[in-house]
Design a protein around this motif. Structure first.
Motif, PDB file in Angstrom:
ATOM      1  N   GLY A 600       5.434  21.153  10.105  1.00 63.26           N
ATOM      2  CA  GLY A 600       4.779  20.576  11.273  1.00 63.26           C
ATOM      3  C   GLY A 600       3.578  19.773  10.826  1.00 63.26           C
ATOM      4  O   GLY A 600       3.686  18.886   9.973  1.00 63.26           O
ATOM      5  N   GLU A 601       2.411  20.090  11.369  1.00 61.93           N
ATOM      6  CA  GLU A 601       1.177  19.414  10.970  1.00 61.93           C
ATOM      7  C   GLU A 601       0.434  20.151   9.860  1.00 61.93           C
ATOM      8  O   GLU A 601      -0.626  19.706   9.425  1.00 61.93           O
ATOM      9  N   LEU A 602       0.984  21.277   9.398  1.00 64.11           N
ATOM     10  CA  LEU A 602       0.345  22.046   8.332  1.00 64.11           C
ATOM     11  C   LEU A 602       0.741  21.492   6.973  1.00 64.11           C
ATOM     12  O   LEU A 602       1.927  21.268   6.710  1.00 64.11           O
ATOM     13  N   GLU A 603      -0.227  21.271   6.119  1.00 65.33           N
ATOM     14  CA  GLU A 603       0.036  20.786   4.769  1.00 65.33           C
ATOM     15  C   GLU A 603       0.228  21.988   3.838  1.00 65.33           C
ATOM     16  O   GLU A 603      -0.675  22.796   3.658  1.00 65.33           O
ATOM     17  N   LEU A 604       1.443  22.064   3.255  1.00 63.11           N
ATOM     18  CA  LEU A 604       1.735  23.177   2.358  1.00 63.11           C
ATOM     19  C   LEU A 604       1.375  22.857   0.916  1.00 63.11           C
ATOM     20  O   LEU A 604       0.880  23.710   0.179  1.00 63.11           O
ATOM     21  N   SER A 605       1.640  21.635   0.480  1.00 63.06           N
ATOM     22  CA  SER A 605       1.326  21.228  -0.891  1.00 63.06           C
ATOM     23  C   SER A 605       1.234  19.713  -0.947  1.00 63.06           C
ATOM     24  O   SER A 605       1.745  19.014  -0.061  1.00 63.06           O
ATOM     25  N   ALA A 606       0.599  19.205  -1.997  1.00 63.57           N
ATOM     26  CA  ALA A 606       0.467  17.761  -2.175  1.00 63.57           C
ATOM     27  C   ALA A 606       0.223  17.454  -3.637  1.00 63.57           C
ATOM     28  O   ALA A 606      -0.414  18.233  -4.356  1.00 63.57           O
ATOM     29  N   ARG A 607       0.749  16.300  -4.099  1.00 71.09           N
ATOM     30  CA  ARG A 607       0.472  15.825  -5.449  1.00 71.09           C
ATOM     31  C   ARG A 607       0.341  14.305  -5.408  1.00 71.09           C
ATOM     32  O   ARG A 607       0.923  13.642  -4.535  1.00 71.09           O
ATOM     33  N   PRO A 608      -0.432  13.732  -6.320  1.00 71.49           N
ATOM     34  CA  PRO A 608      -0.662  12.285  -6.282  1.00 71.49           C
ATOM     35  C   PRO A 608       0.634  11.496  -6.441  1.00 71.49           C
ATOM     36  O   PRO A 608       1.559  11.910  -7.140  1.00 71.49           O
ATOM     37  N   LEU A 609       0.666  10.353  -5.791  1.00 68.30           N
ATOM     38  CA  LEU A 609       1.795   9.439  -5.887  1.00 68.30           C
ATOM     39  C   LEU A 609       1.346   8.271  -6.765  1.00 68.30           C
ATOM     40  O   LEU A 609       0.459   7.493  -6.388  1.00 68.30           O
ATOM     41  N   ALA A 610       1.958   8.170  -7.945  1.00 65.63           N
ATOM     42  CA  ALA A 610       1.447   7.246  -8.952  1.00 65.63           C
ATOM     43  C   ALA A 610       1.637   5.779  -8.572  1.00 65.63           C
ATOM     44  O   ALA A 610       0.756   4.948  -8.803  1.00 65.63           O
ATOM     45  N   ASP A 611       2.777   5.430  -8.024  1.00 69.37           N
ATOM     46  CA  ASP A 611       3.088   4.023  -7.792  1.00 69.37           C
ATOM     47  C   ASP A 611       3.559   3.829  -6.353  1.00 69.37           C
ATOM     48  O   ASP A 611       4.743   3.666  -6.084  1.00 69.37           O
ATOM     49  N   PRO A 612       2.629   3.867  -5.386  1.00 71.26           N
ATOM     50  CA  PRO A 612       3.032   3.741  -3.983  1.00 71.26           C
ATOM     51  C   PRO A 612       3.549   2.340  -3.691  1.00 71.26           C
ATOM     52  O   PRO A 612       3.135   1.366  -4.333  1.00 71.26           O
ATOM     53  N   PRO A 613       4.447   2.182  -2.716  1.00 71.12           N
ATOM     54  CA  PRO A 613       4.962   0.859  -2.355  1.00 71.12           C
ATOM     55  C   PRO A 613       3.839  -0.067  -1.902  1.00 71.12           C
ATOM     56  O   PRO A 613       2.911   0.360  -1.205  1.00 71.12           O
ATOM     57  N   ALA A 614       3.931  -1.333  -2.325  1.00 67.44           N
ATOM     58  CA  ALA A 614       2.875  -2.290  -2.008  1.00 67.44           C
ATOM     59  C   ALA A 614       2.697  -2.455  -0.505  1.00 67.44           C
ATOM     60  O   ALA A 614       1.569  -2.573  -0.011  1.00 67.44           O
ATOM     61  N   GLU A 615       3.817  -2.448   0.255  1.00 66.96           N
ATOM     62  CA  GLU A 615       3.693  -2.638   1.690  1.00 66.96           C
ATOM     63  C   GLU A 615       2.994  -1.451   2.354  1.00 66.96           C
ATOM     64  O   GLU A 615       2.263  -1.605   3.328  1.00 66.96           O
ATOM     65  N   ALA A 616       3.204  -0.242   1.790  1.00 63.52           N
ATOM     66  CA  ALA A 616       2.526   0.932   2.331  1.00 63.52           C
ATOM     67  C   ALA A 616       1.029   0.870   2.046  1.00 63.52           C
ATOM     68  O   ALA A 616       0.208   1.260   2.881  1.00 63.52           O
ATOM     69  N   VAL A 617       0.677   0.392   0.864  1.00 67.53           N
ATOM     70  CA  VAL A 617      -0.739   0.244   0.527  1.00 67.53           C
ATOM     71  C   VAL A 617      -1.399  -0.771   1.464  1.00 67.53           C
ATOM     72  O   VAL A 617      -2.483  -0.527   2.011  1.00 67.53           O
ATOM     73  N   ALA A 618      -0.735  -1.906   1.659  1.00 64.09           N
ATOM     74  CA  ALA A 618      -1.291  -2.936   2.538  1.00 64.09           C
ATOM     75  C   ALA A 618      -1.464  -2.404   3.951  1.00 64.09           C
ATOM     76  O   ALA A 618      -2.486  -2.655   4.616  1.00 64.09           O
ATOM     77  N   ALA A 619      -0.486  -1.637   4.438  1.00 65.15           N
ATOM     78  CA  ALA A 619      -0.578  -1.075   5.785  1.00 65.15           C
ATOM     79  C   ALA A 619      -1.727  -0.072   5.884  1.00 65.15           C
ATOM     80  O   ALA A 619      -2.440  -0.022   6.893  1.00 65.15           O
ATOM     81  N   ALA A 620      -1.929   0.724   4.831  1.00 60.79           N
ATOM     82  CA  ALA A 620      -3.015   1.710   4.839  1.00 60.79           C
ATOM     83  C   ALA A 620      -4.368   1.016   4.853  1.00 60.79           C
ATOM     84  O   ALA A 620      -5.287   1.425   5.576  1.00 60.79           O
ATOM     85  N   VAL A 621      -4.505  -0.024   4.036  1.00 60.99           N
ATOM     86  CA  VAL A 621      -5.766  -0.763   3.998  1.00 60.99           C
ATOM     87  C   VAL A 621      -6.032  -1.417   5.349  1.00 60.99           C
ATOM     88  O   VAL A 621      -7.157  -1.369   5.884  1.00 60.99           O
ATOM     89  N   ALA A 622      -4.993  -2.021   5.919  1.00 57.31           N
ATOM     90  CA  ALA A 622      -5.154  -2.655   7.227  1.00 57.31           C
ATOM     91  C   ALA A 622      -5.573  -1.633   8.274  1.00 57.31           C
ATOM     92  O   ALA A 622      -6.447  -1.885   9.110  1.00 57.31           O
ATOM     93  N   ASP A 623      -4.980  -0.460   8.226  1.00 57.39           N
ATOM     94  CA  ASP A 623      -5.340   0.592   9.170  1.00 57.39           C
ATOM     95  C   ASP A 623      -6.796   1.016   8.980  1.00 57.39           C
ATOM     96  O   ASP A 623      -7.526   1.240   9.947  1.00 57.39           O
ATOM     97  N   GLY A 624      -7.231   1.121   7.732  1.00 62.50           N
ATOM     98  CA  GLY A 624      -8.615   1.490   7.463  1.00 62.50           C
ATOM     99  C   GLY A 624      -9.590   0.472   7.994  1.00 62.50           C
ATOM    100  O   GLY A 624     -10.622   0.825   8.576  1.00 62.50           O
ATOM    101  N   VAL A 625      -9.283  -0.806   7.806  1.00 59.34           N
ATOM    102  CA  VAL A 625     -10.173  -1.856   8.303  1.00 59.34           C
ATOM    103  C   VAL A 625     -10.202  -1.840   9.827  1.00 59.34           C
ATOM    104  O   VAL A 625     -11.254  -2.023  10.447  1.00 59.34           O
ATOM    105  N   ARG A 626      -9.048  -1.606  10.443  1.00 57.26           N
ATOM    106  CA  ARG A 626      -9.024  -1.551  11.912  1.00 57.26           C
ATOM    107  C   ARG A 626      -9.883  -0.403  12.432  1.00 57.26           C
ATOM    108  O   ARG A 626     -10.536  -0.512  13.464  1.00 57.26           O
ATOM    109  N   ARG A 627      -9.853   0.731  11.737  1.00 62.85           N
ATOM    110  CA  ARG A 627     -10.619   1.888  12.195  1.00 62.85           C
ATOM    111  C   ARG A 627     -12.118   1.721  11.934  1.00 62.85           C
ATOM    112  O   ARG A 627     -12.941   2.093  12.760  1.00 62.85           O
ATOM    113  N   GLU A 628     -12.462   1.160  10.774  1.00 67.16           N
ATOM    114  CA  GLU A 628     -13.876   1.086  10.400  1.00 67.16           C
ATOM    115  C   GLU A 628     -14.523  -0.242  10.753  1.00 67.16           C
ATOM    116  O   GLU A 628     -15.744  -0.342  10.814  1.00 67.16           O
TER     117      GLU A 628
END
Length: 825
Positions: A600-628
């Motif tokens: 559900g919304e509970l985080e059980l485990s996590a590990r770094p993602l070395a090579d995230p997709p470029a489009e996902a990075v761009a979307a995350a940055v865009a989301d950050g700029v929209r929020r801040e």
């Protein structure tokens, strides 16, 4: 009974219209005399089929049947019978059957034609319970589409009768009752008490109510009926009445049928009947001459944002208070002691809000899905769209709905006669932990209160086993009988009791599976994303995982208080809720890329993602700029000037000039920043983006080549200087200059091919504002003389010519600027 006088009119109305609204005050006989009259005296020699009376409560259904049978001198189960959840007493000769609204709903779903039924009498429709509203709507559609011969009577004491008559398209038959005198005593507590909070009632109020009971016993004759919000308050006030010279009798839905029936019979000695709202209507408590009213009621509430439902304690409505008071004067003159003031009474809401507007709509949505389209139902009040959509989403998650229709599992859930969540827990739990453990846990969850106390469901389960033939035992038997053939004999895998309880609760409420999140072991986070907390001293404290059966959230509190829960192990949580593995690329000040395992919304485990997709990075940055905000980007002077000048051209010419406002730039961030976002991983990267070049790429061609001409950065002024334009208001750019620099300027400058006038801010030699104008010619002629008169003595070293339109402009003093043709004024 007073209603007897209008029975002929009622029968004639049914004969002519097939439906009627019966308006009759409590105590007039509408619940008992009318059904017998319908069965025995209908036009045409009697009703050929059965008369079915629907009551909102089990205790009222049984009491009404017992009263009618006694009027006929017969036992229940002969001419008059009843059917409630887990208990039915009818025979082949039964002509009048009293049922609960919930039972009638399931009958209508199984066979909407109601074969063998000639008349439906829906009692107490003014209470606006969810099941009662739905029964009325289903019955109206049955009459319209399938059974024109089905007679329908809606009986009400206090509802808006014209509105009900319009819905039924039926006349109103009104019975009046002789009014016995009622003495109203206003008895507020001597000191203020805290308002109710969830299920909590101030003990000081209960002390006061107990004191009023003792006072009533001393001042009045007859039995005393006390209205309290719930079983906990009944126990508390009962304990405070120890030693009174009267028999103290509890009356609530959790008592056995025999105990409830006994409470409705006259006693050998004086009685104090401590009752919940079950005694408000539909039945008479004989011998009562005094009512003591705490002024509180329990109503269903649902927190749609957090997914927690339950009961809430509220002030009684004025209509509810009048219903309660009327119990005292039903058989003779009486008195009511109200634990509030007359002034407070005037502020009470007129009527209790319909449950459809405040309650959990999951069961409502399930029944509607089995019947048809809810939009076509003739309801007194339509369900709110948001809560109804949320209820349908729950049904999809439970497997009861697919493509908008009931699944086979959904139909079995509707037949069980439980809330859909509990029905799913029973049906699935029988396979996982065994039929009997599943039925026993679900029986604990299906009623408020129940055996035992506290928030530990397993402890309450053990307490239930120590008691003998309680309502819980009968409900277990009913649930076992409701399981599909063969299911009740399945034993399951031998799951221990603790684990079985947690698993069944998790099946009912998978979003309430909770993991400990605080060191003291009292705070938990749920799979649904909300927080819950245990009461201080809870025996569940410290459990790594919980399945929360009930919780309520007090106003102003972020976390809900757990009312019932069972321990759960992580493996069971994973099985019931399901685990998903997702790659998350988010902005939290910098780009964070992780592979996350979630329950559900509970985080059980996590590990770094070395090579995230470029489009996902761009979307995350865009989301950050929209929020801040755009302040994360570097807008230099040139970029700010470009935005302002383009806005001026857009205001004057519209398209094709682009929208460079904050809102539009934020909404289209990936489009205009393009590939520059791909390399961003931090705030520092964002600050290095070339915003000016990116915005210039948005300008239209060939208009972009004329931007400096249409909306220049600065303008030459008569004194020879170039002065920067201020485009803060794109429709009215400002040029600020000393008044003496504008001498000789007769026409106000304009931009964007003459469409935008420049607003001149004319300043004193000291740089202070003297005038604002967009029409220099008028200014020189009309306003300048007064400006000259006010300032020439103050600024004597500067020129103040009489005719500024022909004077030589200057930014210097008179001495420095003196020369041929320069007037000093």
């Amino acid at each position: 009974m007073p209603v007897g006088a209008v029975v002929p009119e009622l029968l004639a109305t049914l004969q002519a219209h097939g439906a009627a609204v019966l308006q009759a005050p409590p105590g007039t006989g509408k619940t008992t005399l009318v059904p017998l009259a319908l069965a025995a005296q209908a036009p045409g020699g009697g009703v050929p089929g059965r008369v079915v009376v629907a009551e909102p409560r089990r205790v009222a259904a049984r009491a009404a049947a017992a009263r009618m049978a006694s009027l006929l001198g017969e036992p229940v189960g002969g001419t008059v019978g009843y059917a409630v959840r887990g208990d039915r007493r009818v025979g082949p000769g039964t002509r009048v059957e009293v049922v609960t609204t919930g039972l009638l709903l399931r009958r209508l779903l199984r066979d909407p034609e109601l074969p063998g039924v000639s008349v439906l009498l829906l009692d107490e429709v003014h209470e606006r319970q969810l099941d009662a509203d739905l029964v009325l709507a289903f019955a109206l559609q049955t009459r319209e589409l399938l059974r024109e011969d089905l007679r329908l009577v809606a009986a009400s004491a206090t509802l808006d009768v014209p509105r009900l008559a319009e819905l039924l398209a039926a006349p109103v038959v009104t019975a009046t009752a002789p009014v016995h005198p009622l003495d109203v005593q206003w008895c507020p507590p001597a000191r203020p008490v805290r308002p109710p909070d969830g299920l909590r009632v101030d003990p000081a109020l209960l002390d006061h109510v107990a004191g009023l009971v003792r006072r009533a016993l001393a001042e009045r004759d007859g039995d005393v009926l006390v209205f309290l919000p719930g079983t906990g308050e009944i126990r508390a006030v009962g304990g405070r009445l120890a030693g009174v010279d009267a028999e103290v009798v509890p009356l609530h839905g959790r008592r056995s049928a025999a105990e409830q029936d006994a409470a409705l019979r006259p006693g050998e000695r004086r009685r104090v009947v401590l009752a919940t709202a079950v005694a408000e209507s539909s039945l008479t408590v004989p011998g009562v001459r005094v009512v003591v009213d705490a002024g509180l009621a329990r109503v269903p509430r649902f927190d749609h944002a957090r997914g927690f439902g339950g009961l809430d304690t509220v002030r009684v409505s004025r209509a509810g208070a009048d219903q309660r008071a009327g119990r005292a004067a039903r058989e003779a003159p009486g008195a009511v002691y109200r634990a509030w003031s007359a002034a407070e009474h005037a502020l009470l809401t007129p009527h209790t809000a319909p449950e459809v507007l405040t309650a959990d709509l999951t069961a409502f949505a399930l029944l509607c899905a089995g019947w048809g389209d809810v939009d076509d139902l003739p309801l007194l009040d339509a369900p709110p769209p948001g809560p109804l959509a949320a209820a349908r989403e729950v049904l999809y998650r439970l497997g009861a709905l697919a493509d908008g229709a009931l699944t086979p599992l959904g139909r079995r859930m509707a037949d069980v006669g439980l809330h859909p969540r509990l029905a799913r827990a029973l049906l699935d739990g029988a396979d996982r932990v065994g039929a009997r453990p599943a039925a026993e846990v679900v029986a604990l969850l299906s009623e408020e209160g129940g055996p035992g106390s506290g928030d530990d469901l397993v402890a309450r389960w053990r307490a239930a086993h120590r008691e003998h033939r309680t309502p819980w035992h009968r409900e277990v038997d009913r649930l076992l009988a409701a399981l599909p053939a063969g299911a009740s004999s399945r034993r399951g895998p031998g799951t221990p009791r603790d684990a079985a309880a947690g698993l069944v609760v998790a099946l009912a409420h998978p979003e309430r599976v909770a993991r400990r999140r605080s060191e003291d072991g009292t705070a938990y986070a749920t799979a649904g994303g909300t927080g819950v907390e245990l009461a201080p001293g809870s025996g569940l404290r410290g459990a790594p995982w919980l399945a929360v059966a009930a919780a309520d959230r007090a106003p102003g509190r972020a976390a809900a208080r757990v009312r019932a829960a069972a321990p759960l192990d992580e493996d069971s949580a994973r099985q019931v809720v399901g685990v998903r593995v997702v790659d998350e690329v988010v902005w939290d000040g910098d780009v964070r890329a992780r592979r996350v395992e979630r329950l559900g919304e509970l985080e059980l485990s996590a590990r770094p993602l070395a090579d995230p997709p470029a489009e996902a990075v761009a979307a995350a940055v865009a989301d950050g700029v929209r929020r801040e905000g755009l302040q994360l980007l570097t807008f230099g002077a040139a970029a700010r000037s470009l935005r302002a000048r383009v806005a001026c051209c857009r205001a004057a010419q519209g398209g094709p000039w682009p929208d460079l406002s904050d809102e539009h730039l934020l909404a289209t961030l990936p489009q205009w920043l393009g590939a520059q976002l791909a390399g961003v991983r931090s705030r520092r990267d964002l600050a290095r983006i070339d915003v000016l070049t990116a915005m210039r790429a948005l300008l239209p061609w060939p208009q972009a080549g004329r931007l400096d001409e249409l909306a220049p950065v600065d303008l030459p002024v008569p004194s020879g200087r170039r002065v920067a334009l201020d485009y803060t208001d794109p429709a009215a750019p400002v040029l600020a200059l000393k008044l003496q620099e504008a001498f000789g300027w007769t026409a106000t400058p304009r931009l964007v091919e003459g469409r935008v006038p420049v607003v001149l801010h004319l300043l004193s030699p000291a740089g202070r504002p003297l005038a604002v104008t967009a029409d220099l010619e008028s200014f020189w002629r009309g306003v300048y003389p007064s400006v000259r008169a006010e300032n020439r003595g103050r600024y004597v070293k500067h020129p103040w010519p009489e005719d500024p339109s022909t004077a030589v402009p200057t930014a210097r003093t008179t001495r420095a600027a003196r020369g041929p043709g320069r007037g000093s004024g």
